[in-house]
Design a protein around this motif. Sequence first.
Motif, PDB file in Angstrom:
ATOM      1  N   UNK A 116       9.340  -8.980   5.078  1.00 37.95           N
ATOM      2  CA  UNK A 116       8.227  -8.242   5.661  1.00 37.95           C
ATOM      3  C   UNK A 116       7.591  -7.327   4.619  1.00 37.95           C
ATOM      4  N   UNK A 117       6.359  -6.952   4.886  1.00 39.84           N
ATOM      5  CA  UNK A 117       5.598  -6.077   4.001  1.00 39.84           C
ATOM      6  C   UNK A 117       4.734  -5.176   4.870  1.00 39.84           C
ATOM      7  N   UNK A 118       4.574  -3.925   4.473  1.00 36.88           N
ATOM      8  CA  UNK A 118       3.743  -2.981   5.221  1.00 36.88           C
ATOM      9  C   UNK A 118       2.574  -2.554   4.342  1.00 36.88           C
ATOM     10  N   UNK A 119       1.362  -2.677   4.896  1.00 38.76           N
ATOM     11  CA  UNK A 119       0.158  -2.392   4.114  1.00 38.76           C
ATOM     12  C   UNK A 119      -0.799  -1.523   4.911  1.00 38.76           C
ATOM     13  N   UNK A 120      -1.700  -0.864   4.188  1.00 37.65           N
ATOM     14  CA  UNK A 120      -2.796  -0.169   4.848  1.00 37.65           C
ATOM     15  C   UNK A 120      -3.863  -1.195   5.270  1.00 37.65           C
ATOM     16  N   UNK A 121      -4.749  -0.816   6.192  1.00 42.95           N
ATOM     17  CA  UNK A 121      -5.681  -1.805   6.760  1.00 42.95           C
ATOM     18  C   UNK A 121      -6.718  -2.340   5.782  1.00 42.95           C
ATOM     19  N   UNK A 122      -7.005  -1.608   4.708  1.00 43.89           N
ATOM     20  CA  UNK A 122      -8.015  -2.053   3.759  1.00 43.89           C
ATOM     21  C   UNK A 122      -7.519  -3.048   2.731  1.00 43.89           C
ATOM     22  N   UNK A 123      -6.235  -3.361   2.740  1.00 40.94           N
ATOM     23  CA  UNK A 123      -5.681  -4.347   1.811  1.00 40.94           C
ATOM     24  C   UNK A 123      -6.307  -5.708   2.110  1.00 40.94           C
ATOM     25  N   UNK A 124      -6.789  -6.372   1.056  1.00 44.46           N
ATOM     26  CA  UNK A 124      -7.435  -7.670   1.221  1.00 44.46           C
ATOM     27  C   UNK A 124      -6.380  -8.731   1.536  1.00 44.46           C
ATOM     28  N   UNK A 125      -6.739  -9.673   2.388  1.00 41.16           N
ATOM     29  CA  UNK A 125      -5.786 -10.688   2.859  1.00 41.16           C
ATOM     30  C   UNK A 125      -5.054 -11.374   1.708  1.00 41.16           C
ATOM     31  N   UNK A 126      -5.774 -11.852   0.712  1.00 41.79           N
ATOM     32  CA  UNK A 126      -5.138 -12.599  -0.377  1.00 41.79           C
ATOM     33  C   UNK A 126      -4.231 -11.740  -1.244  1.00 41.79           C
ATOM     34  N   UNK A 127      -4.427 -10.428  -1.211  1.00 46.78           N
ATOM     35  CA  UNK A 127      -3.564  -9.534  -1.992  1.00 46.78           C
ATOM     36  C   UNK A 127      -2.134  -9.530  -1.481  1.00 46.78           C
ATOM     37  N   UNK A 128      -1.952  -9.782  -0.196  1.00 48.73           N
ATOM     38  CA  UNK A 128      -0.601  -9.756   0.374  1.00 48.73           C
ATOM     39  C   UNK A 128       0.247 -10.841  -0.279  1.00 48.73           C
ATOM     40  N   UNK A 129      -0.258 -12.063  -0.311  1.00 46.10           N
ATOM     41  CA  UNK A 129       0.480 -13.146  -0.972  1.00 46.10           C
ATOM     42  C   UNK A 129       0.653 -12.860  -2.453  1.00 46.10           C
ATOM     43  N   UNK A 130      -0.376 -12.326  -3.089  1.00 43.59           N
ATOM     44  CA  UNK A 130      -0.284 -12.020  -4.521  1.00 43.59           C
ATOM     45  C   UNK A 130       0.848 -11.026  -4.807  1.00 43.59           C
ATOM     46  N   UNK A 131       1.088 -10.107  -3.867  1.00 45.01           N
ATOM     47  CA  UNK A 131       2.117  -9.084  -4.079  1.00 45.01           C
ATOM     48  C   UNK A 131       3.529  -9.649  -4.034  1.00 45.01           C
TER      49      UNK A 131
END
Length: 490
Positions: free
Chosen positions: A108-123
């Motif tokens: 799992x990963x927790x992000x703020x709402x402004x994080x771009x969708x593709x950045x999640x996979x990149x992380x």
Amino acid sequence: MGVNWPELERQLRQFLPPRAVVSARQELLAYDCDGLTLSRHQPPLVVLPETTAQVAAAVKLCHQQGVPFVARGSGTGLSGGAVAEIESLVIVTSRMRQVLAIDLENQRITVQPGVINSWVTRAVAGDGFYYAPDPSSQVACSIGGNVAENSGGVHCLKYGVTSNHVLGLEVVLPDGSVTSLGSELDETPELDLRGAFIGSEGTLGIATAITLRLLRAPQSVAVLLADFTSMEAAGEAVRQVTAAGLLPAGMEMMDRLTIEAVNDYFGVDEYPRDAAALLLIELDGQEGEVAAAVQLATQLCSQAGARTVRQATDAQERALLWKGRKSAVSALGRRFPSYYLQDGVVPRSALPRVLAAIEQLSASYGLPVANVFHAGDGNLHPLILYSAQEPGIEERVKALAAAILRLCVDEGGSISGEHGVGSDKRCYLDWMYGPDDLATMQLVRRAFDPLNIANPGKIFPTPSSCGESARRVAVLQAQGQALPDEAVVF
């Protein structure tokens, strides 16, 4: 009594960062529409908070003074949901772009709402993980907006939409209080308010931290490109593949108009230019499983009338095939600067006849329609192409869009699969739901937002905007009955 916007601006500046308040008319133009450019409403004031505390303070101020507010992410939505149709404070979360926590052990990963969708996979890609929901706008759209609209994407056929991948939410409620919905566990015993919030289009509050489920990257991936001499044949291939029990990760369809636009956009014929339709089918899993699925899918596509079925040979070729699909709307926009994108859903078994009916509607209204969509789950994305300079064209475009959505509903489908209802389709909601259903939905909304200040006027039909709703209100008034909440115009 109207809102004193200069005074509200002064109060907001007391706790927001420098340049976080936008009030200059020329700067406000950037927020007058979302990805649906057919309808524009310039807001009186915009704020760009960076923390949950700042969002909560702004919302609390709105609650105290009865000021409507609209939550907005990257502005890529396609239903007019993030537009201040009624004079409202627009709260933009695009500066809230921090990855707050990564827990690979529990995926799992927790992000703020402004994080771009593709950045999640990149992380997390370097560790063998990825985030499954992937809207075509994933390099631009934000996770907060994905939650608001319950976005899907290419891989929603096998892996589901946003709601299937959100574990927990930190939310600022319409009174400015902060709460948590859901948890970091897959299953919890409480009432699923997390599920109620996802897809509520900003009418129940603003998500300020989102815990997402991560998936392990599959061992093997194959992408097939099948081309056909008709859209109906491609639709039949979709029906046969799914009826056979195959579950592709994604199954996307494009028509000839879209194929030509994509090839011209990239300056190379990546797709067969003379095809009337093509299917992109992605299969993933264990190596043996994928090999068997490729063989069966190829056989079924050929059986349905595919001229050729080509398999991508490596990861680079797979990426190129998907790049064309995900750039399709941009490619069409380059050839046709004015277009209106819709989002109806039909049962997969109805695809062949629905596609034929859309073609007939296109001819009847004298407007070209490009079809590029999530064929595997019947989520259509017809693009109505037109010239904005033509007198009276907008009414004709909207009439054709309504006819397509009516067709979807009549086939047992829906007016929206992932773009939401917003202001664009609220007048069609009562095609699917009766007055009692709509009233019950409003009870949920009112429980979160008694003052009706969170994105007012969206989703539900109102007398001021929808003729059918106005007729219902007139009947109730004539009968001396109490008016439902939907009849109240802010």
